[in-house]
Enzyme design. Structure first.
Site, mmCIF file in Angstrom:
data_model
loop_
_atom_site.group_PDB
_atom_site.id
_atom_site.type_symbol
_atom_site.label_atom_id
_atom_site.label_comp_id
_atom_site.label_asym_id
_atom_site.label_seq_id
_atom_site.Cartn_x
_atom_site.Cartn_y
_atom_site.Cartn_z
ATOM 1 N N ILE A 493 -29.388 43.865 -48.626
ATOM 2 C CA ILE A 493 -29.164 44.640 -47.403
ATOM 3 C C ILE A 493 -27.684 44.960 -47.231
ATOM 4 C CG2 ILE A 493 -29.396 44.609 -44.892
ATOM 5 C CD1 ILE A 493 -31.894 42.903 -45.309
ATOM 6 N N THR A 578 -26.376 38.145 -43.498
ATOM 7 C CA THR A 578 -26.724 36.974 -44.298
ATOM 8 C C THR A 578 -28.051 36.429 -43.751
ATOM 9 O OG1 THR A 578 -25.722 35.375 -42.812
ATOM 10 C CG2 THR A 578 -24.275 36.390 -44.436
ATOM 11 N N LYS A 601 -31.307 36.598 -38.260
ATOM 12 C CA LYS A 601 -31.997 36.107 -37.058
ATOM 13 C C LYS A 601 -31.505 34.745 -36.605
ATOM 14 C CE LYS A 601 -35.813 36.805 -39.485
ATOM 15 N NZ LYS A 601 -35.496 37.874 -40.405
ATOM 16 N N GLU A 628 -30.521 45.067 -33.384
ATOM 17 C CA GLU A 628 -31.783 45.793 -33.574
ATOM 18 C C GLU A 628 -32.537 45.336 -34.816
ATOM 19 O OE1 GLU A 628 -34.473 47.228 -32.442
ATOM 20 O OE2 GLU A 628 -33.306 48.809 -31.472
ATOM 21 N N LEU A 635 -36.788 49.730 -36.582
ATOM 22 C CA LEU A 635 -37.586 50.300 -35.486
ATOM 23 C C LEU A 635 -36.840 50.144 -34.163
ATOM 24 C CD1 LEU A 635 -41.193 48.960 -36.237
ATOM 25 C CD2 LEU A 635 -40.261 51.228 -36.714
ATOM 26 N N ASP A 700 -40.555 32.469 -39.694
ATOM 27 C CA ASP A 700 -39.828 33.726 -39.599
ATOM 28 C C ASP A 700 -40.312 34.524 -38.376
ATOM 29 O OD1 ASP A 700 -38.112 35.838 -40.768
ATOM 30 O OD2 ASP A 700 -40.042 36.893 -40.881
ATOM 31 N N LYS A 704 -38.320 35.523 -34.720
ATOM 32 C CA LYS A 704 -38.320 36.858 -34.098
ATOM 33 C C LYS A 704 -38.892 36.773 -32.682
ATOM 34 C CE LYS A 704 -38.725 39.289 -38.489
ATOM 35 N NZ LYS A 704 -39.667 39.770 -39.510
ATOM 36 N N GLY A 818 -37.988 46.030 -45.445
ATOM 37 C CA GLY A 818 -37.458 46.872 -46.507
ATOM 38 C C GLY A 818 -35.972 47.009 -46.343
#
Ligand code: ADP
Ligand code: ASP
Ligand code: MG
Length: 837
Positions: A493, A578, A601, A628, A635, A700, A704, A818
């Site tokens: 990323i 990271t 996160k 975001e 999104l 995970d 979130k 992605g």
């Protein structure tokens, strides 16, 4: 006939200039290029004085063992640096280091348990850092073929006997300087002196107060009638404010000595508070950046530029924390002369100096501002001095209030300029900061305001903006980009983001100034070009860590961010892509004035601790955190939530499937694929973590969910999130490879669950459900006609129920995983920050 003396230039190098062998060589190179008439003053290596003072404190608490281990760490660092420097020079600096640290150990052994460390011994201990630096600096000069000689500073700088804060004896210092230094200079030998130290009349070593090497340099300049004295720093010069507090701070190319003195006195760390005492007219003083030899930095002189003063009556802002107010009040004080004088007298006797005094016009009370550390001593002294008045109730109370700071607004042009004070107070009020006391000196060169310490950062930013100090003088310190971006994390990323940023940087006036990975970093305060970024990306893809890239530095992220922050960047943004626990780095970045963008996160799902977590800390320091990409990749979920909240809507519930991995898995199960086959396919497509149990455990999704919950006001921690794990208990403790080899054992149970759901016209989904009271994640069977059932592939979906959207919730669906969409989500946040400021 004696050789003439060349014009003399004193060069002082601060701790940052001497952080490691590379920095020392760079600094020595600066002197080598102008060695005729040069005199060098060296500070201790970065952080060393702090360590030495810790050693003194530990020893006086009887913790000699810990003190010795700190000494060993110092030995290792200095010997390693010396070794790197001494490659091709004959002087044995390691002997000097061993000798200094041997003395230090002896000193520490002598220290006996005491309530307070002995000031004389503390000074001798603290002196060690500068002495070692001086010999390393001289060696680095020799390595460049410059003739250099270490001169013992205590033989040249003479002071009184106030340990910890010595005052120079000008006459003796001037005498010693001409006697010892001039002959060397005449012979083209560069004298190198330890900064910060001098000797008392009885020969004991005395330090000049923290940051005292600046004073050593100006003192020598005075004593030697130098033409220039240059303080080489890791900031561009004197700025309009401390760049760590005010990211928009700008370079002041010229500064009047009185303005400089005022800033120094009120806490601008860039100059020692007494560095300007007695600097003669003839000597020009420069504060120059080590990192940009072309820049003249700031010149401090007695020249006044009236036009500039008119344009910018306020030139700079500074602040000094850790202050307390002592309020002496009482009706009996009205009209009684000498109250203030008596108060000052009492405080002087106990060695407390008053930073600021203000008296209400009613004369009903006097406020004295003193450092918090001496507030109690001061109060007792005042109580004793006013014992009579207290008894007769002419003085009613002597009260102390702590946790305050003084903000000083400085500029020669303020004098006689109407309206400055009112603009100042409007700005402070608009920044929602409360003024506790005000004082203006007769010179009108400085208005000082006492505020709560926790608000002093906001106050400075508000005043800086109100007086348009970001438009001052030489303009931007850097060519005014909208934002300087630091990318922390150079995995898939991070690299995609670097590429995307590279593409839009120019059109949005952004610069990527640093990239950081787990090995180290590459930093260029002038920005990394698109081409350079592309090269770094390509090399990293070919497994070259950043530390090994050209100009790469090996360092942990903490140090990388600290290094970046030492430069006056424009509106710096730290992007965390990271997956690690970066809370400490982010906290330091916020304190240092950076805004934050997260895809990571963990920091937002971490325990919030006593400081209330990242968001509270950002609010406290006037910084912003956007994230975001932490939920639903790019999104527009978090953005929608904040817009709904801003518009006064109340969010009742968020429901959704935020995991691309589990989405894919359950899509496949629904199509009749076996669990083991589906999971192996997800693994081979790179949808899962290396150990797929990290996804199956639900952690995970739980992170979130907690992030969303916190946006809705949920105040629990991770352990109050209800998480259903999809890994059966017997399979939790085995190795990842064993788990993967035994996936088939789980197939039949999954087949049963899928079939059972299907018999009820349902499909399985792993879902989060979030309200302000409860956060739950787990497996549910949803009706085939529901919108969650329609989710395809790795798409995510969220439905937001609010007071206004109660019947028909807002549904957001789309690619939620992605590399490209996640990086795009991050980029969007970066552009938002850059555009909104
Ligand atoms: P040295 O390495 O020479 O001892 P310092 O570290 O003492 O240098 O001084 C530089 C520090 O001063 C910077 O870290 C900066 O944050 C701080 N500082 C505070 N106010 C200012 C200002 N107005 N201009 C420049 N730097 C400032
Ligand atoms: N090394 C001393 C200090 O850290 C003096 C200086 O840096 O000027 O305070
Ligand atoms: Mg300093």
């Amino acid at each position: 006939m004696a050789r003439p003396i060349p014009s003399i230039a004193v060069h002082k190098f601060g701790g940052a200039a001497l952080a490691d062998s590379k920095a020392i060589r760079h600094a020595a190179g600066i002197v080598a290029a102008r060695s005729s008439g040069a005199v060098v003053v060296a500070s201790a290596m970065r952080g060393v004085t702090d360590t030495l003072l810790d050693i003194a404190a530990l020893a006086s608490r009887g913790e000699h063992q810990s003190a010795r281990s700190l000494i060993e760490a110092l030995r290792e660092r200095h010997l390693a640096t010396a070794l790197e420097l001494a490659d091709n020079c004959e002087t044995s600096i390691s002997d000097v280091i061993d000798h200094e640290l041997g003395n230090l150990t002896d000193l520490v052994d002598q220290v006996t348990h005491a309530a307070r460390p002995d000031p004389a011994i503390t000074d001798s201990i603290a002196a060690c850092g500068e002495r070692m630096s001086a010999s390393m600096f001289a060696a680095a000069l020799s390595a460049l073929d410059v003739r250099a000689k270490v001169v013992e500073a205590t033989q040249v700088i003479h002071t009184d006997d106030r340990h910890g804060n010595g005052t120079p004896d000008f006459a003796r210092t001037a005498g010693a300087a001409s006697e010892i230094l001039l002959p060397l200079i005449r012979d083209n030998i560069v004298p190198v002196l330890a900064g910060f130290i001098g000797s008392a009349p009885n020969g004991e070593t005395v330090t000049l107060g923290r940051g005292g090497s600046d004073l050593t340099a100006t003192l020598l300049a005075r004593a030697l009638n130098a033409t220039t004295v240059t303080l080489w720093k890791d900031v561009p010069g004197v700025l309009t404010a401390d760049p760590q507090t005010v990211p928009d701070a700008r370079l002041l190319p010229k500064l009047h000595v009185r303005e400089a003195a005022e800033l120094a006195y009120y806490g601008a760390k860039v100059l020692h508070p007494r560095a300007l005492i007695g600097l003669k007219d003839k000597t020009r003083l420069f504060i120059r950046p080590l990192s940009n030899l072309e820049s003249p930095g700031t010149e401090v002189s007695t020249h006044r530029d009236r036009a500039a003063e008119k344009k910018h009556p306020v030139r700079a802002i500074t602040a000094i924390g850790g202050q307390a107010i002592i309020n002496i009040s009482g009706d009996g004080m009205v009209g009684v002369p000498g109250i203030a004088a008596r108060a000052f007298g009492a405080l002087e006797k106990v060695g407390v100096s008053v930073a600021l005094i203000s008296q209400a016009s009613s004369e009903h009370s006097i406020c004295l501002v003193v450092p918090s550390a001496v507030a109690e001593v001061a109060r007792s002294a005042l109580r004793a001095a006013f014992a009579g008045q207290l008894e007769r109730q002419e003085v009613e109370g002597i009260d102390v209030r702590t946790d305050l700071a003084i903000m000083a607004v400085v500029g020669l042009g303020m004098s006689g300029m109407p309206g400055v004070a009112s603009r100042l107070f409007t700005a402070i009020a608009d920044g929602d900061v409360n003024v506790i006391a005000i004082a203006q000196g007769a010179s009108e060169l400085n208005i000082s305001v006492v505020v709560e310490e926790r608000q002093v950062g906001s106050a400075q930013r508000a005043v800086h903006a109100a007086f348009r100090l970001d438009k001052i003088g030489g303009g931007a310190v850097t060519p005014s980009p909208n934002a300087d971006v630091v990318i922390m994390g150079f995995g898939r990323i991070g690299r995609e983001l670097a590429t995307q940023l590279g593409a839009v940087a120019e059109s949005h006036a952004l610069r990527v100034v640093a990239v950081i990975d787990s090995s180290g970093y590459v930093f260029d305060p002038r920005g990394l070009s698109k081409k350079r970024l592309a090269t770094l990306v390509a090399r990293k893809e070919a497994s070259t860590p950043l530390a090994d890239a050209p100009h790469g530095v090996r360092a942990p992220a903490e140090l990388a961010v600290a290094e970046v922050q030492r430069h006056a960047l424009s509106r710096p943004i730290l992007v965390d892509v990271t997956a690690g626990d970066t809370s400490a780095v982010l906290e330091a970045a916020i304190v240092g004035g950076m805004d934050i963008v997260l895809a990571n996160k963990r920091p937002l799902a971490a325990p919030r601790g006593s400081k209330g977590g990242l968001n509270s800390s950002a609010a406290f320091h006037g910084r912003r955190v956007l994230h975001e990409a932490t939920v639903g990749a790019g999104l527009p979920l978090i953005d929608t939530i904040s817009k709904l909240k801003e518009s006064g809507d109340e969010i009742l519930r968020i429901e959704g499937c935020p995991s691309g991995t589990l989405g894919y898995l359950f899509g496949e199960l629904g199509r009749g694929v076996e669990f083991s086959t589906a999971l192996r396919a997800a693994m081979s497509r790179g949808y899962t973590e290396p150990d797929p149990r990290d996804d199956l455990s639900g952690m995970d999704v739980a992170r979130k969910a907690l992030i969303l919950g916190r946006l809705l006001g949920f105040d629990g921690e991770m352990d109050s999130v209800i998480v259903e794990s999809l890994v059966p208990p017997d399979y939790r403790d085995m190795s990842a490879s064993e788990f993967i080899s035994r996936l088939e054992e789980l197939d039949s149970a999954w087949r049963e669950r899928v079939d059972e759901a299907r018999s009820r016209d349902c499909v399985l989904r792993y879902r989060l459900m979030v309200t302000s009271d409860a956060v739950t994640v787990g497996l549910v069977a949803v009706n085939s006609s529901s919108s969650l059932a329609s989710l395809m592939g790795t798409d995510n979906q969220f439905s937001i129920t609010t007071t206004r959207y109660r019947e028909n919730p807002i549904v957001i669906t789309g690619p939620g995983a992605g590399v490209a969409v996640t990086a795009a989500g991050v980029l969007n946040d970066v552009l938002k920050l850059a555009g909104s400021r």
